[in-house]
Design a protein around this motif. Structure first.
Motif, PDB file in Angstrom:
ATOM      1  N   MET A 304      -5.484  -9.313  -1.054  1.00 49.06           N
ATOM      2  CA  MET A 304      -4.481 -10.549  -0.740  1.00 49.06           C
ATOM      3  C   MET A 304      -3.140 -10.149  -1.001  1.00 49.06           C
ATOM      4  O   MET A 304      -2.219 -10.546  -0.311  1.00 49.06           O
ATOM      5  CB  MET A 304      -4.938 -11.609  -1.723  1.00 49.06           C
ATOM      6  CG  MET A 304      -6.398 -12.016  -1.285  1.00 49.06           C
ATOM      7  SD  MET A 304      -6.997 -13.215  -2.375  1.00 49.06           S
ATOM      8  CE  MET A 304      -5.672 -14.574  -2.434  1.00 49.06           C
ATOM      9  N   ILE A 305      -2.826  -9.568  -2.140  1.00 48.50           N
ATOM     10  CA  ILE A 305      -1.457  -9.386  -2.766  1.00 48.50           C
ATOM     11  C   ILE A 305      -0.960  -8.535  -1.820  1.00 48.50           C
ATOM     12  O   ILE A 305       0.440  -8.665  -1.358  1.00 48.50           O
ATOM     13  CB  ILE A 305      -1.500  -9.073  -4.107  1.00 48.50           C
ATOM     14  CG1 ILE A 305      -1.731 -10.020  -5.004  1.00 48.50           C
ATOM     15  CG2 ILE A 305      -0.015  -8.520  -4.561  1.00 48.50           C
ATOM     16  CD1 ILE A 305      -1.849 -10.046  -6.497  1.00 48.50           C
ATOM     17  N   TYR A 306      -1.446  -7.325  -1.371  1.00 49.25           N
ATOM     18  CA  TYR A 306      -0.938  -6.430  -0.713  1.00 49.25           C
ATOM     19  C   TYR A 306      -0.452  -6.823   0.817  1.00 49.25           C
ATOM     20  O   TYR A 306       0.532  -6.614   1.385  1.00 49.25           O
ATOM     21  CB  TYR A 306      -1.742  -4.934  -0.267  1.00 49.25           C
ATOM     22  CG  TYR A 306      -1.443  -4.085   0.575  1.00 49.25           C
ATOM     23  CD1 TYR A 306      -0.305  -3.212   0.402  1.00 49.25           C
ATOM     24  CD2 TYR A 306      -2.118  -4.008   1.901  1.00 49.25           C
ATOM     25  CE1 TYR A 306      -0.101  -2.396   1.464  1.00 49.25           C
ATOM     26  CE2 TYR A 306      -1.654  -3.228   2.927  1.00 49.25           C
ATOM     27  CZ  TYR A 306      -0.740  -2.237   2.544  1.00 49.25           C
ATOM     28  OH  TYR A 306       0.000  -1.255   3.425  1.00 49.25           O
ATOM     29  N   HIS A 312       5.904 -10.448   3.135  1.00 51.85           N
ATOM     30  CA  HIS A 312       7.197 -10.875   2.402  1.00 51.85           C
ATOM     31  C   HIS A 312       7.629  -9.745   1.499  1.00 51.85           C
ATOM     32  O   HIS A 312       7.507  -9.848   0.400  1.00 51.85           O
ATOM     33  CB  HIS A 312       6.766 -12.088   1.658  1.00 51.85           C
ATOM     34  CG  HIS A 312       6.074 -12.974   2.206  1.00 51.85           C
ATOM     35  ND1 HIS A 312       4.687 -13.207   2.605  1.00 51.85           N
ATOM     36  CD2 HIS A 312       6.291 -14.116   2.962  1.00 51.85           C
ATOM     37  CE1 HIS A 312       4.343 -14.111   3.462  1.00 51.85           C
ATOM     38  NE2 HIS A 312       5.524 -14.837   3.408  1.00 51.85           N
ATOM     39  N   GLN A 313       8.336  -8.685   2.079  1.00 52.01           N
ATOM     40  CA  GLN A 313       8.763  -7.600   1.285  1.00 52.01           C
ATOM     41  C   GLN A 313       9.967  -8.111   0.551  1.00 52.01           C
ATOM     42  O   GLN A 313      10.566  -9.022   0.797  1.00 52.01           O
ATOM     43  CB  GLN A 313       9.252  -6.461   2.315  1.00 52.01           C
ATOM     44  CG  GLN A 313       8.451  -5.895   3.099  1.00 52.01           C
ATOM     45  CD  GLN A 313       7.499  -4.709   2.183  1.00 52.01           C
ATOM     46  OE1 GLN A 313       7.808  -4.521   1.142  1.00 52.01           O
ATOM     47  NE2 GLN A 313       6.608  -4.040   2.892  1.00 52.01           N
ATOM     48  N   VAL A 343       1.213   3.074  -2.705  1.00 51.61           N
ATOM     49  CA  VAL A 343       1.887   2.322  -1.517  1.00 51.61           C
ATOM     50  C   VAL A 343       2.813   1.236  -2.042  1.00 51.61           C
ATOM     51  O   VAL A 343       3.709   0.407  -1.328  1.00 51.61           O
ATOM     52  CB  VAL A 343       0.754   1.380  -0.816  1.00 51.61           C
ATOM     53  CG1 VAL A 343      -0.277   2.267  -0.408  1.00 51.61           C
ATOM     54  CG2 VAL A 343       0.066   0.632  -1.872  1.00 51.61           C
ATOM     55  N   LEU A 344       3.032   1.093  -3.393  1.00 53.81           N
ATOM     56  CA  LEU A 344       3.996   0.306  -3.986  1.00 53.81           C
ATOM     57  C   LEU A 344       5.031   1.062  -4.248  1.00 53.81           C
ATOM     58  O   LEU A 344       5.198   1.952  -5.290  1.00 53.81           O
ATOM     59  CB  LEU A 344       3.423  -0.602  -5.148  1.00 53.81           C
ATOM     60  CG  LEU A 344       4.240  -1.626  -5.750  1.00 53.81           C
ATOM     61  CD1 LEU A 344       3.576  -2.555  -6.621  1.00 53.81           C
ATOM     62  CD2 LEU A 344       5.462  -1.239  -6.786  1.00 53.81           C
ATOM     63  N   GLU A 349      14.183  -5.720  -8.697  1.00 56.84           N
ATOM     64  CA  GLU A 349      14.525  -7.118  -8.167  1.00 56.84           C
ATOM     65  C   GLU A 349      13.298  -7.556  -7.294  1.00 56.84           C
ATOM     66  O   GLU A 349      13.349  -9.106  -7.140  1.00 56.84           O
ATOM     67  CB  GLU A 349      15.951  -7.676  -7.881  1.00 56.84           C
ATOM     68  CG  GLU A 349      17.061  -6.977  -8.940  1.00 56.84           C
ATOM     69  CD  GLU A 349      18.377  -7.499  -8.227  1.00 56.84           C
ATOM     70  OE1 GLU A 349      18.486  -7.694  -7.309  1.00 56.84           O
ATOM     71  OE2 GLU A 349      19.266  -7.192  -8.973  1.00 56.84           O
ATOM     72  N   GLY A 350      13.020  -7.117  -6.331  1.00 55.09           N
ATOM     73  CA  GLY A 350      12.169  -7.354  -5.570  1.00 55.09           C
ATOM     74  C   GLY A 350      10.741  -6.244  -5.292  1.00 55.09           C
ATOM     75  O   GLY A 350      11.175  -4.966  -5.446  1.00 55.09           O
ATOM     76  N   ILE A 351       9.566  -6.825  -4.902  1.00 59.04           N
ATOM     77  CA  ILE A 351       8.729  -5.881  -4.917  1.00 59.04           C
ATOM     78  C   ILE A 351       8.292  -5.287  -3.366  1.00 59.04           C
ATOM     79  O   ILE A 351       8.341  -6.083  -2.514  1.00 59.04           O
ATOM     80  CB  ILE A 351       7.127  -6.427  -5.369  1.00 59.04           C
ATOM     81  CG1 ILE A 351       7.458  -6.910  -6.658  1.00 59.04           C
ATOM     82  CG2 ILE A 351       6.120  -5.371  -5.139  1.00 59.04           C
ATOM     83  CD1 ILE A 351       6.445  -7.600  -7.430  1.00 59.04           C
TER      84      ILE A 351
END
Length: 356
Positions: A304-306, A312-313, A343-344, A349-351
């Motif tokens: 879900m989060i991926y 929403h990068q 993959v992360l 400041e952003g994922i």
């Protein structure tokens, strides 16, 4: 028996918030003033004081406030015997040198520091009664330390220009502390040490326990969320964070609400520190362990989060929680899985994630 501490640098966690306070305090010390670090327990006042003493580059005399102490414990006595206190175990970066003084008059740590120009760290000084600390007034203002009358020595010591003093104290509402006389506070520059911010606590956990940053963030968030639920405010909680992080790291406990050992560890550390009844505190902790929304047909929380991040990068943790209705624990656990998968690509400041 006199203990001189020679500082070894290293091990001090510096973040922008901590560095700002340290820079201010060092500036005052270098200008010849004594500094008073005041704040709640667990905010790192003593660690900061020892760090400042190290930056001054002089030998250090460390004394502790004590309700049973007398003025002779500060300046010395005629009997040839001085009370000796053991240095706390959390001061890891010092070397102790013991010197036997074969003389009738025995200098105290304050007297020796004033005479030799050492740095005095007076930890929790307001645990000593105000009249005991009166001896400091002339030492800090007139640069003279008054001694009891004696036949073979002067009744005054001129304070060495290199002498510096760093005081720490807990707020007056704490049990076992005394009101500090205005005359002494007027001779000090007082800095109110704030609660460590999240970044500072996370960095301390990483450096002190070796835990990874995602795990540190998850633990800090859990402890702060529990404090908010049980007290309505966030206090330091740093010691609780360190305990949980160290046990998880030492025993390879997975930092996730699905891990029974992790749940038991958090219960043992956090519930006992709450002022609420144990059953109520336990119930509030269980709420934090329970995801806000169950995993649905779209797949696991990781999936879900991926998928959310692909669309929403640059999202933050808060964006993910709000957008998917998942808890902070589940979000951080999923991000740890994505890091392990490779993959992360960036937290910051952003994922950001890479397409599989």
């Amino acid at each position: 028996m006199t203990t001189v501490l020679q500082m070894r640098p290293g091990g001090f966690v510096s973040t922008p918030g901590v560095e700002r306070v340290a820079r201010r305090a060092l500036r005052y010390l270098q200008s010849g003033f004594s500094v008073h670090l005041r704040g709640p327990a667990g905010t790192g006042k003593t660690t900061l004081a020892m760090h400042l003493a190290n930056l001054l580059g002089r030998p250090v005399m460390l004394i502790f406030g004590d309700d049973e102490s007398s003025s002779s414990d500060l300046i010395g006595n005629q009997s040839g015997y001085t009370r000796k206190k053991v240095v706390d175990n959390f001061i890891h970066s010092v070397v102790k040198i013991e010197d036997e003084l074969h003389q009738t008059w025995v200098d105290s740590r304050l007297t020796l520091a004033c005479r030799e120009g050492f740095t005095l760290v007076y930890d929790e000084f307001n645990r000593s009664r105000p009249e005991v600390n009166n001896v400091l007034l002339s030492a800090l203002e007139e640069k003279l330390l008054a001694l009891p009358p004696g036949a073979n020595r002067s009744e005054y010591i001129r304070v060495n220009p290199k002498f510096r003093a760093i005081f720490t104290s807990n707020p007056q509402e704490y049990c076992g502390v005394h009101d500090t006389q205005d005359a002494l506070l007027d001779r000090l520059i007082t800095i109110n040490v704030p609660e460590p911010d999240r970044l500072t606590k996370q960095e301390i956990l990483v450096q002190k326990t070796g835990i990874d940053r995602l795990g540190a963030e998850q633990i800090v968030n859990l402890v702060e969320d529990f404090q908010l639920k049980t007290t309505g405010e966030v206090s330091s909680g740093l010691r609780s964070c360190l305990m949980i992080a160290k046990v998880c790291q030492n025993h390879e406990i997975t930092i996730t609400s699905q891990d029974e050992d992790f749940r038991d560890l958090c219960t043992d550390v956090l519930v006992s520190r709450s002022k609420l009844p144990a059953t109520k505190a336990q119930a509030l902790l269980e709420e934090l362990f329970t995801p806000a929304a169950p995993v649905n047909s779209q797949g696991s929380a990781v999936e879900m989060i991926y998928n959310y991040l692909l669309e929403h990068q640059g999202s933050t943790l808060g964006d993910i929680e709000q957008g998917l209705g998942v808890s902070r624990l589940e979000t951080v656990a999923a991000l740890r899985s994505l890091v392990a998968e490779g993959v992360l690509t960036r937290l910051g400041e952003g994922i950001h994630v890479l397409p599989r």
